[in-house]
Each structure stands twice: as C-alpha cells, then as structure tokens.
Design a protein around this motif. Structure first.
Motif, PDB file in Angstrom:
ATOM      1  N   LYS A 191       0.835  -1.207   0.000  1.00 39.04           N
ATOM      2  CA  LYS A 191       0.000   0.000   0.000  1.00 39.04           C
ATOM      3  C   LYS A 191       0.869   1.256   0.000  1.00 39.04           C
ATOM      4  N   GLU A 192       1.913   1.262   0.820  1.00 34.63           N
ATOM      5  CA  GLU A 192       2.788   2.431   0.878  1.00 34.63           C
ATOM      6  C   GLU A 192       3.463   2.678  -0.469  1.00 34.63           C
ATOM      7  N   GLN A 193       3.847   1.600  -1.142  1.00 36.82           N
ATOM      8  CA  GLN A 193       4.509   1.751  -2.438  1.00 36.82           C
ATOM      9  C   GLN A 193       3.552   2.270  -3.500  1.00 36.82           C
ATOM     10  N   ILE A 194       2.336   1.724  -3.532  1.00 37.84           N
ATOM     11  CA  ILE A 194       1.347   2.189  -4.500  1.00 37.84           C
ATOM     12  C   ILE A 194       0.980   3.644  -4.219  1.00 37.84           C
ATOM     13  N   ARG A 195       0.745   3.952  -2.940  1.00 34.69           N
ATOM     14  CA  ARG A 195       0.405   5.328  -2.553  1.00 34.69           C
ATOM     15  C   ARG A 195       1.506   6.297  -2.990  1.00 34.69           C
ATOM     16  N   SER A 196       2.753   5.930  -2.738  1.00 28.10           N
ATOM     17  CA  SER A 196       3.874   6.779  -3.105  1.00 28.10           C
ATOM     18  C   SER A 196       3.924   6.997  -4.612  1.00 28.10           C
ATOM     19  N   ASP A 197       3.658   5.951  -5.386  1.00 34.28           N
ATOM     20  CA  ASP A 197       3.692   6.065  -6.845  1.00 34.28           C
ATOM     21  C   ASP A 197       2.535   6.909  -7.372  1.00 34.28           C
ATOM     22  N   ILE A 198       1.391   6.874  -6.695  1.00 30.94           N
ATOM     23  CA  ILE A 198       0.268   7.723  -7.106  1.00 30.94           C
ATOM     24  C   ILE A 198       0.577   9.182  -6.792  1.00 30.94           C
ATOM     25  N   VAL A 199       1.040   9.441  -5.575  1.00 31.50           N
ATOM     26  CA  VAL A 199       1.331  10.816  -5.170  1.00 31.50           C
ATOM     27  C   VAL A 199       2.445  11.423  -6.008  1.00 31.50           C
ATOM     28  N   SER A 200       3.468  10.618  -6.356  1.00 33.89           N
ATOM     29  CA  SER A 200       4.601  11.134  -7.125  1.00 33.89           C
ATOM     30  C   SER A 200       4.279  11.316  -8.598  1.00 33.89           C
ATOM     31  N   GLY A 201       3.204  10.640  -9.056  1.00 32.91           N
ATOM     32  CA  GLY A 201       2.850  10.727 -10.467  1.00 32.91           C
ATOM     33  C   GLY A 201       3.330   9.552 -11.285  1.00 32.91           C
ATOM     34  N   ALA A 202       4.051   8.607 -10.657  1.00 29.68           N
ATOM     35  CA  ALA A 202       4.503   7.409 -11.378  1.00 29.68           C
ATOM     36  C   ALA A 202       3.308   6.598 -11.875  1.00 29.68           C
ATOM     37  N   LEU A 203       2.208   6.648 -11.140  1.00 28.77           N
ATOM     38  CA  LEU A 203       0.938   6.068 -11.578  1.00 28.77           C
ATOM     39  C   LEU A 203      -0.003   7.236 -11.854  1.00 28.77           C
ATOM     40  N   ALA A 204      -0.408   7.385 -13.094  1.00 32.89           N
ATOM     41  CA  ALA A 204      -1.157   8.573 -13.522  1.00 32.89           C
ATOM     42  C   ALA A 204      -2.592   8.565 -13.021  1.00 32.89           C
ATOM     43  N   PHE A 205      -3.174   9.763 -12.887  1.00 32.86           N
ATOM     44  CA  PHE A 205      -4.599   9.873 -12.577  1.00 32.86           C
ATOM     45  C   PHE A 205      -5.397   9.106 -13.630  1.00 32.86           C
ATOM     46  N   GLY A 206      -6.322   8.281 -13.174  1.00 35.42           N
ATOM     47  CA  GLY A 206      -7.172   7.528 -14.082  1.00 35.42           C
ATOM     48  C   GLY A 206      -6.562   6.245 -14.607  1.00 35.42           C
ATOM     49  N   ALA A 207      -5.297   5.968 -14.259  1.00 42.47           N
ATOM     50  CA  ALA A 207      -4.629   4.767 -14.771  1.00 42.47           C
ATOM     51  C   ALA A 207      -5.288   3.509 -14.223  1.00 42.47           C
ATOM     52  N   ARG A 208      -5.437   2.506 -15.088  1.00 39.24           N
ATOM     53  CA  ARG A 208      -6.000   1.238 -14.641  1.00 39.24           C
ATOM     54  C   ARG A 208      -4.979   0.489 -13.801  1.00 39.24           C
ATOM     55  N   LEU A 209      -5.435  -0.121 -12.726  1.00 35.66           N
ATOM     56  CA  LEU A 209      -4.559  -0.835 -11.802  1.00 35.66           C
ATOM     57  C   LEU A 209      -4.876  -2.331 -11.883  1.00 35.66           C
ATOM     58  N   ARG A 210      -4.074  -3.051 -12.657  1.00 39.05           N
ATOM     59  CA  ARG A 210      -4.280  -4.491 -12.833  1.00 39.05           C
ATOM     60  C   ARG A 210      -3.517  -5.248 -11.748  1.00 39.05           C
ATOM     61  N   ILE A 211      -4.169  -6.225 -11.173  1.00 38.75           N
ATOM     62  CA  ILE A 211      -3.560  -6.992 -10.086  1.00 38.75           C
ATOM     63  C   ILE A 211      -2.253  -7.627 -10.527  1.00 38.75           C
ATOM     64  N   ASP A 212      -2.261  -8.265 -11.699  1.00 39.60           N
ATOM     65  CA  ASP A 212      -1.050  -8.937 -12.183  1.00 39.60           C
ATOM     66  C   ASP A 212       0.101  -7.955 -12.357  1.00 39.60           C
ATOM     67  N   ASP A 213      -0.204  -6.799 -12.945  1.00 40.68           N
ATOM     68  CA  ASP A 213       0.851  -5.803 -13.181  1.00 40.68           C
ATOM     69  C   ASP A 213       1.429  -5.281 -11.872  1.00 40.68           C
ATOM     70  N   LEU A 214       0.554  -5.011 -10.915  1.00 40.60           N
ATOM     71  CA  LEU A 214       1.017  -4.484  -9.629  1.00 40.60           C
ATOM     72  C   LEU A 214       1.808  -5.528  -8.849  1.00 40.60           C
ATOM     73  N   ALA A 215       1.359  -6.777  -8.913  1.00 40.61           N
ATOM     74  CA  ALA A 215       2.073  -7.852  -8.217  1.00 40.61           C
ATOM     75  C   ALA A 215       3.495  -7.979  -8.760  1.00 40.61           C
ATOM     76  N   SER A 216       3.623  -7.855 -10.080  1.00 43.52           N
ATOM     77  CA  SER A 216       4.943  -7.921 -10.694  1.00 43.52           C
ATOM     78  C   SER A 216       5.766  -6.677 -10.350  1.00 43.52           C
ATOM     79  N   ARG A 217       5.123  -5.533 -10.379  1.00 48.63           N
ATOM     80  CA  ARG A 217       5.807  -4.255 -10.127  1.00 48.63           C
ATOM     81  C   ARG A 217       6.401  -4.205  -8.720  1.00 48.63           C
TER      82      ARG A 217
END
Length: 226
Positions: free
Chosen positions: A18-44
């Motif tokens: 959660k902290e990693q995803i939150r950090s990536d959203i706040v920093s802009g690494a994950l864009a507003f409106g970007a789809r969040l796929r479980i497989d992609d996030l698990a790999s990331r």
C-alpha cells in the motif's frame, strides 16, 4: 501460533505494498485515471495477489483509488470540477478547525507550530520543495490537532494525499513561497493572540490562494499540451 504469525506477516506485506502504491500515485509514477491491474502491480512490487488486493481496498478508503464491480481498480481521476469541490470542503473545514484551535492553543503548541514553519522555510529556501510541502502539511495539521476534532482531521488527511498528488504533477511555484511565508506569519500571530475569527479568516484566505495557484498551474500545463 503459526497461523497468527502468518496473518501478521500478510498484514505487514499488504501495508508495505500500500505504501509503495500510494507513493507512486502521489509522485505521479501512476497517472490519474490509470488502470490498476492486479497482475501488473504484483509484478511491479514483487508481491502476491492477496496483499495487492488488500492494498487497493485500503487505498480506495483513502480516496486515491476507485473500484467498480467487474471493472477493476483505477487511480482516482481529478478534473477541474472535482478539484474545486475538494477545495470547497477544505475551505469550510479548515476555517472551522482554525477557529476552534485559536481558543485552545497553548504556549507549547505555539512552539511546535512555529518550529515547523521555521523548518519549512529552511527547506524552501534551499530548493527542497517536495520536503517543504510535506512540512507545510504538518504545520497545518499541528494547528488543527489543537481543536481536538479527530473526525475532521481524518477527512483532511485523506484530502491531503490528493493535493500532494496534484502538487507533484502541476508543480509548486517558487514565486509563491514568499506569499506562503507571509500567510503563515499572520496565521501564527492570530493564534498567538487567540483571535478565533482572525485565525479562521486568514486560514480561509490561505486555502483560496492555494486553489488559485494550483488552478493556474493546471491551466498552464493544459494549454501547453494542446
């Protein structure tokens, strides 16, 4: 005993993801409106599916992620209207909390508040704007903590994450730094004088200036991209 340990480790892993995803959203690494796929996030994040699902569920509660049945999860979308609604809510709540804080603030509280402002100024003057923004949040939160209104603080904390995400994308104008310092100086004086109405009005003006500043940045970037 082993079962309890496993549950604790799963909870820790979910919090870490959660902290990693939150950090990536706040920093802009994950864009507003970007789809969040479980497989992609698990790999990331080198995690299994379960902690990723738990992390997304928790982030949805924080307002950073939206979920829809059969459509998965996305990073929250922010447009001009939603941004204005967000700041309207903050304007009302922050004025109320500032008014309440002014009637309860102690000398010890004032020392902590003024110390945070000194830290913010030092960071801003050295060009460490990201850190200065974080201390700015702590400065305001410390004031509002004095009110004792925990429910309102929870709402503001949730909104702060979205504002931090907006600042990371649209920038924090260096020329605004002097204005922020002046605003904070007047807010501190009003609190020190225990002037409830002045504290509320000054905080309200400060929020309105923040709204204008971010809107200008958003508009400029939008025009530049066209």
């Amino acid at each position: 005993m082993i079962y309890v340990f496993d549950q604790i480790m799963k909870a820790i892993r979910a919090d870490d993801v959660k902290e990693q995803i939150r950090s990536d959203i706040v920093s802009g690494a994950l864009a507003f409106g970007a789809r969040l796929r479980i497989d992609d996030l698990a790999s990331r994040y080198n995690a299994s599916h379960m902690p990723v699902r738990e992390a997304l569920r928790s982030l949805a509660g924080e307002g950073l992620v939206t979920t829809e049945p059969n459509r998965g999860a996305r990073v929250v979308s922010i447009d001009r209207q939603r941004f204005l609604h967000l700041l309207s809510i903050r304007l009302a709540m922050e004025m109320t909390l500032a008014r309440e804080a002014a009637t309860k603030v102690t000398a010890r509280d004032m020392i902590e508040i003024e110390t945070l402002e000194t830290q913010r100024l030092t960071l801003a003057e050295s060009g460490r704007y990201g850190e200065a923004v974080a201390v700015n949040q702590r400065f305001h939160r410390r004031i509002y903590e004095v009110s004792g209104n925990a429910e309102a603080l929870n709402v503001l904390d949730r909104h702060w994450l979205l504002l931090a995400a907006l600042w990371s994308r649209f920038g924090y104008r260096p020329e605004r730094l002097g204005g922020v310092a002046d605003d904070h100086d007047h807010i501190i004086r009003a609190l020190r004088d225990r002037d409830a109405e002045a504290s509320a009005l000054l905080v309200g003006a400060h929020v309105v200036k923040t709204r204008q500043d971010l809107l200008a940045q958003m508009t400029a970037l939008l025009e530049a991209s066209q």
